[in-house]
Design an enzyme around this catalytic site. Structure first.
Site, PDB file in Angstrom:
ATOM      1  N   ARG A 282      11.137  -1.739  10.876  1.00 43.86           N
ATOM      2  CA  ARG A 282      10.149  -1.399  11.681  1.00 43.86           C
ATOM      3  C   ARG A 282       9.989  -2.619  12.765  1.00 43.86           C
ATOM      4  NH1 ARG A 282       4.846   0.529   8.232  1.00 43.86           N
ATOM      5  NH2 ARG A 282       3.994  -0.962   9.948  1.00 43.86           N
TER       6      ARG A 282
ATOM      7  N   ARG B 214      -9.827   0.480   8.575  1.00 43.70           N
ATOM      8  CA  ARG B 214      -9.294  -0.664   8.597  1.00 43.70           C
ATOM      9  C   ARG B 214     -10.318  -1.634   9.567  1.00 43.70           C
ATOM     10  NH1 ARG B 214      -3.310   0.520   8.801  1.00 43.70           N
ATOM     11  NH2 ARG B 214      -2.020  -1.414   8.852  1.00 43.70           N
TER      12      ARG B 214
ATOM     13  N   LYS C 242       0.925  -1.259  -0.134  1.00 45.80           N
ATOM     14  CA  LYS C 242       0.035  -0.114  -0.073  1.00 45.80           C
ATOM     15  C   LYS C 242       0.832   1.391  -0.058  1.00 45.80           C
ATOM     16  CE  LYS C 242      -2.412  -0.808   3.796  1.00 45.80           C
ATOM     17  NZ  LYS C 242      -1.932  -2.176   4.179  1.00 45.80           N
TER      18      LYS C 242
ATOM     19  N   ARG D 251      11.218  -6.688   5.387  1.00 42.67           N
ATOM     20  CA  ARG D 251      11.278  -5.199   4.932  1.00 42.67           C
ATOM     21  C   ARG D 251      12.417  -4.433   5.531  1.00 42.67           C
ATOM     22  NH1 ARG D 251       5.563  -2.424   5.051  1.00 42.67           N
ATOM     23  NH2 ARG D 251       5.401  -2.802   7.202  1.00 42.67           N
TER      24      ARG D 251
ATOM     25  N   ARG E  67      -0.825  -9.193  13.164  1.00 37.34           N
ATOM     26  CA  ARG E  67      -1.222  -8.132  12.133  1.00 37.34           C
ATOM     27  C   ARG E  67      -2.091  -8.884  11.216  1.00 37.34           C
ATOM     28  NH1 ARG E  67       4.076  -5.198  10.668  1.00 37.34           N
ATOM     29  NH2 ARG E  67       2.758  -3.797   9.230  1.00 37.34           N
TER      30      ARG E  67
HETATM   31  P1  AMP Z   1       0.645   0.460   8.847  1.00 37.10           P
HETATM   32  O1  AMP Z   1       1.928   1.652   8.831  1.00 37.10           O
HETATM   33  O2  AMP Z   1      -0.616   0.963   8.058  1.00 37.10           O
HETATM   34  O3  AMP Z   1       1.116  -0.849   8.565  1.00 37.10           O
HETATM   35  O4  AMP Z   1       0.112   0.625  10.348  1.00 37.10           O
HETATM   36  C1  AMP Z   1       0.788   0.469  11.518  1.00 37.10           C
HETATM   37  C2  AMP Z   1      -0.014   0.069  12.769  1.00 37.10           C
HETATM   38  O5  AMP Z   1      -0.666   1.300  13.244  1.00 37.10           O
HETATM   39  C3  AMP Z   1      -1.044  -0.701  12.446  1.00 37.10           C
HETATM   40  O6  AMP Z   1      -0.612  -2.152  12.775  1.00 37.10           O
HETATM   41  C4  AMP Z   1      -2.095  -0.551  13.708  1.00 37.10           C
HETATM   42  O7  AMP Z   1      -1.470  -0.984  14.802  1.00 37.10           O
HETATM   43  C5  AMP Z   1      -1.963   0.980  13.361  1.00 37.10           C
HETATM   44  N1  AMP Z   1      -2.862   1.636  12.623  1.00 37.10           N
HETATM   45  C6  AMP Z   1      -2.582   2.275  11.219  1.00 37.10           C
HETATM   46  N2  AMP Z   1      -3.940   2.420  10.721  1.00 37.10           N
HETATM   47  C7  AMP Z   1      -4.654   2.166  11.368  1.00 37.10           C
HETATM   48  C8  AMP Z   1      -6.206   2.295  11.553  1.00 37.10           C
HETATM   49  N3  AMP Z   1      -6.908   2.742  10.437  1.00 37.10           N
HETATM   50  N4  AMP Z   1      -6.780   1.863  12.531  1.00 37.10           N
HETATM   51  C9  AMP Z   1      -6.437   0.992  13.838  1.00 37.10           C
HETATM   52  N5  AMP Z   1      -4.983   1.203  13.611  1.00 37.10           N
HETATM   53  C10 AMP Z   1      -4.156   1.690  12.842  1.00 37.10           C
END
Ligand code: AMP
Length: 211
Positions: free
Chosen positions: A154, A89, A13, A123, A165
């Site tokens: 990360r 999400r 994404k 990653r 996740r």
């Molecule tokens: P990402 O960088 O999109 O993989 O997001 C990293 C982490 O941030 C996710 O695993 C969630 O813990 C949190 N997070 C990101 N976006 C959301 C969302 N829309 N709702 C809830 N938690 C989120």
């Protein structure tokens, strides 16, 4: 155009979002990036978010929705629209968004689950520009090819957190595919290829919508 990018963690994404926003000139709104900035600055939101993110769980809807609502109210979202990456999400998040915004397209990047674990655990991300790499293609280098920045892993890209996740994705986020299909907004692209190959499909579909 107001666009949502949907896909499991590791589907690509962030990579596609950067290409889309560069090509179509719209802000890239990543809730993950917003939370990471809060965590770095140790704000109250950051401290709460960290306790969920480190376990591979979702940050509660109320906190997440508030952050997105105030980001979408900024002027840069009122010109060419915006690209939401990682939001919504959950179904309640999508319902909140429906109440305040009109969405034009939801791009779902479809990747086989078996690929995702390897992509995420391997990653590496640039500290300066956020570009992602897979460790197998770096030949031991720790430097970003785009900007020369330092690469890091990360904290939530370790096998235990990744598997939680992916479970959270299946239980809470995957139902959004049916939700947006019903609304006639879903555009599926195959995410198993290279970033360039995936972007060709994305571009084709978005250009068709723009006509
Ligand atoms: P990402 O960088 O999109 O993989 O997001 C990293 C982490 O941030 C996710 O695993 C969630 O813990 C949190 N997070 C990101 N976006 C959301 C969302 N829309 N709702 C809830 N938690 C989120």
């Amino acid at each position: 155009m107001n666009i949502i990018l949907l896909g499991a963690p590791g589907a690509g994404k962030g990579t596609q979002a950067s290409r889309i926003t560069e090509t179509y000139g719209m802000p890239h709104i990543s809730t993950g990036d917003i939370f990471r900035a809060h965590m770095k600055a140790e704000t109250p939101v950051g401290i709460i978010a960290k306790s969920y993110i480190d376990k591979g769980q979702l940050v509660p809807d109320d906190i997440t929705c508030e952050i997105v609502e105030s980001r979408l109210a900024q002027d840069d979202c009122r010109k060419n629209g915006y690209m939401l990456d990682g939001f919504p999400r959950t179904i309640p998040q999508a319902e909140m968004l429906d109440g305040i915004e009109q969405i034009d397209a939801v791009i779902n990047i479809d990747v086989d689950m078996s690929l995702l674990m390897d992509r995420l655990c391997g990653r590496r991300v640039c500290k300066s520009c956020g570009e992602s790499y897979h460790v197998s293609r770096l030949n031991g280098s720790n430097t970003c090819e785009k900007c020369g920045g330092e690469l890091f892993q990360r904290k939530d890209d370790n096998p235990e957190t990744v598997s939680s996740r992916l479970q959270v994705y299946t239980a809470q986020t995957a139902p959004l595919i049916a939700y947006y299909t019903k609304k006639g907004l879903l555009i599926n692209v195959q995410g198993g290829g290279t970033p360039d190959e995936v972007f060709v499909q994305v571009r084709e579909k978005l250009d068709a919508l723009n006509k």
